[in-house]
Enzyme design. Sequence first.
Site, PDB file in Angstrom:
ATOM      1  N   ALA A  71       0.830  -1.216   0.000  1.00 57.81           N
ATOM      2  CA  ALA A  71       0.000   0.000   0.000  1.00 57.81           C
ATOM      3  C   ALA A  71       0.861   1.261   0.000  1.00 57.81           C
ATOM      4  CB  ALA A  71      -0.941  -0.011   1.204  1.00 57.81           C
ATOM      5  N   PRO A  85       1.301  10.719  -0.086  1.00 50.18           N
ATOM      6  CA  PRO A  85       2.463  11.063   0.755  1.00 50.18           C
ATOM      7  C   PRO A  85       2.634  10.056   1.893  1.00 50.18           C
ATOM      8  CG  PRO A  85       0.586  12.405   1.366  1.00 50.18           C
ATOM      9  CD  PRO A  85       0.118  11.525   0.247  1.00 50.18           C
ATOM     10  N   LYS A  86       3.004   8.821   1.538  1.00 52.36           N
ATOM     11  CA  LYS A  86       2.983   7.727   2.508  1.00 52.36           C
ATOM     12  C   LYS A  86       4.352   7.421   3.076  1.00 52.36           C
ATOM     13  CE  LYS A  86      -1.016   5.253   0.863  1.00 52.36           C
ATOM     14  NZ  LYS A  86      -1.501   4.021   0.259  1.00 52.36           N
ATOM     15  N   LYS A  87       4.371   7.196   4.388  1.00 55.25           N
ATOM     16  CA  LYS A  87       5.581   6.744   5.077  1.00 55.25           C
ATOM     17  C   LYS A  87       5.201   5.597   5.999  1.00 55.25           C
ATOM     18  CE  LYS A  87       8.666   9.830   6.646  1.00 55.25           C
ATOM     19  NZ  LYS A  87       9.235  11.103   7.218  1.00 55.25           N
ATOM     20  N   ARG A 135       2.366   5.625  -3.339  1.00 50.80           N
ATOM     21  CA  ARG A 135       3.376   6.625  -3.724  1.00 50.80           C
ATOM     22  C   ARG A 135       3.623   6.609  -5.231  1.00 50.80           C
ATOM     23  NH1 ARG A 135       7.274   8.246   0.595  1.00 50.80           N
ATOM     24  NH2 ARG A 135       8.650   8.762  -1.121  1.00 50.80           N
TER      25      ARG A 135
END
Length: 272
Positions: free
Chosen positions: A126, A137-139, A131
């Site tokens: 995911a 804007p995934k971390k 991204r």
Amino acid sequence: MQIFLAGSLILILLQLTTTTVASVEQKIDNKTLGMPINSPAYPAPPNQFNNREYFIITYETDPAALEKVVPYPLKVTEPVVKYEFIRMPDSSGLGDYTESGQVIPVEFNGTRGLFVLSMYLDNEPAILAGREIWGFPKKLGRPSLGVDPVSRDTLVGRLFYGELEVARGTMGYKWQALPTDDIKKYLEDTPNYLIKVIPDVDGSPKIHQLVKYHLGNVTVHGAWTGPTDLELFRHALAPVADLPVKKVVSGVHFVSDLTLLPGTVEYDYQKG
Ligand SMILES: CC(=O)CC(=O)O
């Protein structure tokens, strides 16, 4: 004899190379997504989410702090942030995961929408699909959402970055039902905006776009509100507290099925 053997070996090697190149090309033609090309990290969209459970806390923040993080050509409409905790137990192609982050009401070309500023989640496909395809804007983070197992009456959303807590939301569990039609309309009608930034091989910007996406085929199984609170904690690499909580406006909890639809590029920063 030796020359014959060496010739055969070269022929076999050539054949193997041609086959490998052909099958790789075939796979890329066949819409192979991402890497590794022989086992991509995620399948092609669309992604269907069943029983996707949201806990959204709307709060007032510092207008100057908000202006700093909302990029042109989006415009801030009010000094408000939506802090989200989302459980996704059944997501096609991605599995079971939880996400948490900040979304900001904005205006673009006279239409109101939401700018997704940050998302922290616990699922590799995911993170990568979000991204690489849309520009979410995934971390990597450690979010959770559920009922407090001790008090048993409180919906609790928490976000840890590493071992440190950076967000904690609480709400009285299912205190008051809300009309589900309003939530369905809101989810389907509201455009969501992302800034997709992907570097080139030399580290310079290659893709820098404002992306829009919608949610579709929404069914809302139930929606509720209740007494709500939110606390954010400072962290250098998960700076959710840069948009401080001045006043909690509302809390909404709902469970839905929906499809994440393909995105469109609304503005290309490299073309201007
Ligand atoms: C695939 C996605 O990016 C969707 C999500 O995690 O919200």
